[in-house]
Design a protein around this motif. Structure first.
Motif, PDB file in Angstrom:
ATOM      1  N   ASN A  46       0.711  -1.404  -0.091  1.00  0.00           N
ATOM      2  CA  ASN A  46       0.076   0.156  -0.088  1.00  0.00           C
ATOM      3  C   ASN A  46       0.797   1.159   0.083  1.00  0.00           C
ATOM      4  OD1 ASN A  46      -2.346  -1.690   0.117  1.00  0.00           O
ATOM      5  ND2 ASN A  46      -2.568  -1.307   2.497  1.00  0.00           N
ATOM      6  N   SER A  70      -6.566  12.847  -0.601  1.00  0.00           N
ATOM      7  CA  SER A  70      -7.676  13.321  -1.555  1.00  0.00           C
ATOM      8  C   SER A  70      -7.485  13.911  -2.847  1.00  0.00           C
ATOM      9  CB  SER A  70      -8.668  13.648  -0.670  1.00  0.00           C
ATOM     10  OG  SER A  70      -8.277  15.071  -0.386  1.00  0.00           O
ATOM     11  N   ARG A  73      -6.336  11.521  -5.424  1.00  0.00           N
ATOM     12  CA  ARG A  73      -7.396  10.428  -5.665  1.00  0.00           C
ATOM     13  C   ARG A  73      -8.342  11.384  -6.581  1.00  0.00           C
ATOM     14  NH1 ARG A  73      -6.769   8.217  -0.473  1.00  0.00           N
ATOM     15  NH2 ARG A  73      -8.324   9.670   0.206  1.00  0.00           N
ATOM     16  N   SER A  74      -7.948  12.929  -6.665  1.00  0.00           N
ATOM     17  CA  SER A  74      -9.029  13.719  -7.497  1.00  0.00           C
ATOM     18  C   SER A  74      -8.445  14.339  -8.522  1.00  0.00           C
ATOM     19  CB  SER A  74      -9.877  14.469  -6.501  1.00  0.00           C
ATOM     20  OG  SER A  74      -8.843  15.510  -5.892  1.00  0.00           O
ATOM     21  N   TYR A  84      -5.973   9.145 -12.618  1.00  0.00           N
ATOM     22  CA  TYR A  84      -6.011   9.739 -11.423  1.00  0.00           C
ATOM     23  C   TYR A  84      -4.346   9.121 -10.937  1.00  0.00           C
ATOM     24  CZ  TYR A  84     -10.706  11.144 -11.425  1.00  0.00           C
ATOM     25  OH  TYR A  84     -11.907  11.633 -11.673  1.00  0.00           O
ATOM     26  N   GLY A  87      -5.698   5.657  -7.064  1.00  0.00           N
ATOM     27  CA  GLY A  87      -6.936   4.926  -6.973  1.00  0.00           C
ATOM     28  C   GLY A  87      -7.654   5.129  -5.693  1.00  0.00           C
ATOM     29  N   SER A  88      -8.241   4.069  -5.272  1.00  0.00           N
ATOM     30  CA  SER A  88      -8.995   3.864  -4.153  1.00  0.00           C
ATOM     31  C   SER A  88      -8.445   4.069  -2.872  1.00  0.00           C
ATOM     32  CB  SER A  88      -9.845   2.430  -4.186  1.00  0.00           C
ATOM     33  OG  SER A  88      -8.960   1.497  -4.140  1.00  0.00           O
ATOM     34  N   LYS A  89      -9.025   4.437  -1.621  1.00  0.00           N
ATOM     35  CA  LYS A  89      -8.234   4.454  -0.519  1.00  0.00           C
ATOM     36  C   LYS A  89      -7.704   3.091  -0.163  1.00  0.00           C
ATOM     37  CE  LYS A  89     -11.134   7.981   1.208  1.00  0.00           C
ATOM     38  NZ  LYS A  89     -11.897   8.656   2.384  1.00  0.00           N
ATOM     39  N   SER A  90      -6.628   3.218   0.689  1.00  0.00           N
ATOM     40  CA  SER A  90      -6.178   1.993   1.294  1.00  0.00           C
ATOM     41  C   SER A  90      -5.623   2.151   2.680  1.00  0.00           C
ATOM     42  CB  SER A  90      -4.820   1.315   0.523  1.00  0.00           C
ATOM     43  OG  SER A  90      -4.018   2.314   0.384  1.00  0.00           O
ATOM     44  N   LYS A  99      -9.823   3.160   9.443  1.00  0.00           N
ATOM     45  CA  LYS A  99      -9.576   3.907   8.391  1.00  0.00           C
ATOM     46  C   LYS A  99      -8.731   5.024   8.682  1.00  0.00           C
ATOM     47  CE  LYS A  99     -14.141   2.416   6.636  1.00  0.00           C
ATOM     48  NZ  LYS A  99     -13.521   1.536   5.785  1.00  0.00           N
ATOM     49  N   GLU A 101      -5.642   7.245   7.638  1.00  0.00           N
ATOM     50  CA  GLU A 101      -4.859   7.222   6.240  1.00  0.00           C
ATOM     51  C   GLU A 101      -3.269   6.954   6.514  1.00  0.00           C
ATOM     52  OE1 GLU A 101      -6.024   7.614   3.099  1.00  0.00           O
ATOM     53  OE2 GLU A 101      -7.512   9.266   3.048  1.00  0.00           O
TER      54      GLU A 101
END
Length: 217
Positions: A46, A70, A73-74, A84, A87-90, A99, A101
């Motif tokens: 990750n 973020s 990711r955006s 991007y 990608g998705s959160k890990s 959760k 970060e």
């Protein structure tokens, strides 16, 4: 002796059940250790992904990165089909439900050499649970094929030094990584100092190793 309708004694059945239960109990630690090792590998993977994404972002923006994932990711890349950066959160698999970060810091330094400008950038990524899981640390070997800049090489070597000095002490490891990042955030001459002296920043973190006395002591 009590027997069921097939002629097997109750004691035999109980013995078989106890034997199976014993095997299961003995096997639990092995499965647990395998899960722990897998969690280490997953967490490091990750962080590697985040490191690559942040490095690409710094290379394209020539600016510091404050750690807000973020943004990665955006924000779409100018190249790579507009994908991007991230990608998705890990999350760390040890505490994925919380959760938390990953912590990231990116430093950009423009070095003027004659009439040329050399772009240096370095990225540090570490696990939010590093204090509890000291093995959740990107190994130095990962960076070998990443074509790091001079600044990143400084960070790689210093982080490896921190990793070696702190060993399995996760609390100390996390404390030193945070202090190291703070040096880069607050000292505008950190790059020049590190370039002039390999031990310059390490001595701030581990003054006792270099015969120095911390201020205030």
């Amino acid at each position: 002796m009590l027997r069921n309708q097939h002629g097997i004694s109750v004691y035999t059945v109980l013995s078989i059940i106890l034997f199976i239960a014993l095997i299961f109990v003995l096997a639990i630690p092995n499965f647990y250790n395998l899960d722990k090792e897998q969690n280490v590998e997953d967490c490091i993977n990750n962080m590697k992904e985040i490191w690559v994404a942040t490095t690409d972002y710094l290379r394209d923006t020539n600016a510091d990165f404050d750690g807000d994932l973020s943004v990665l990711r955006s924000t779409r890349k100018a190249t790579d089909n507009g994908n991007y950066y991230l990608g998705s959160k890990s999350y760390c698999p040890e505490t994925s439900r919380q959760k938390d970060e990953y912590i990231v810091y990116g430093k950009y330094v423009a070095e003027t050499i004659g009439t040329d400008v050399k772009h240096n950038f370095g990225v540090i990524v570490y696990c939010p649970n590093l204090d509890k899981y000291a093995k959740h640390f990107i190994p130095k070997i990962f960076y070998e094929n990443m074509e790091p800049t001079q600044l990143q090489n400084y960070m790689i070597d210093d982080l490896d030094y921190i990793h070696t000095e702190t060993g399995s002490n996760g609390n100390k490891k996390k404390e030193m990584v945070e202090k190291y990042i703070e040096i880069w955030k607050t000292d505008p001459d950190a790059f020049a100092k590190r370039k002039a002296d390999t031990t310059a920043l390490r001595a701030i973190l581990f003054p006792e190793k270099f015969g120095l006395i911390p201020q205030g002591n």
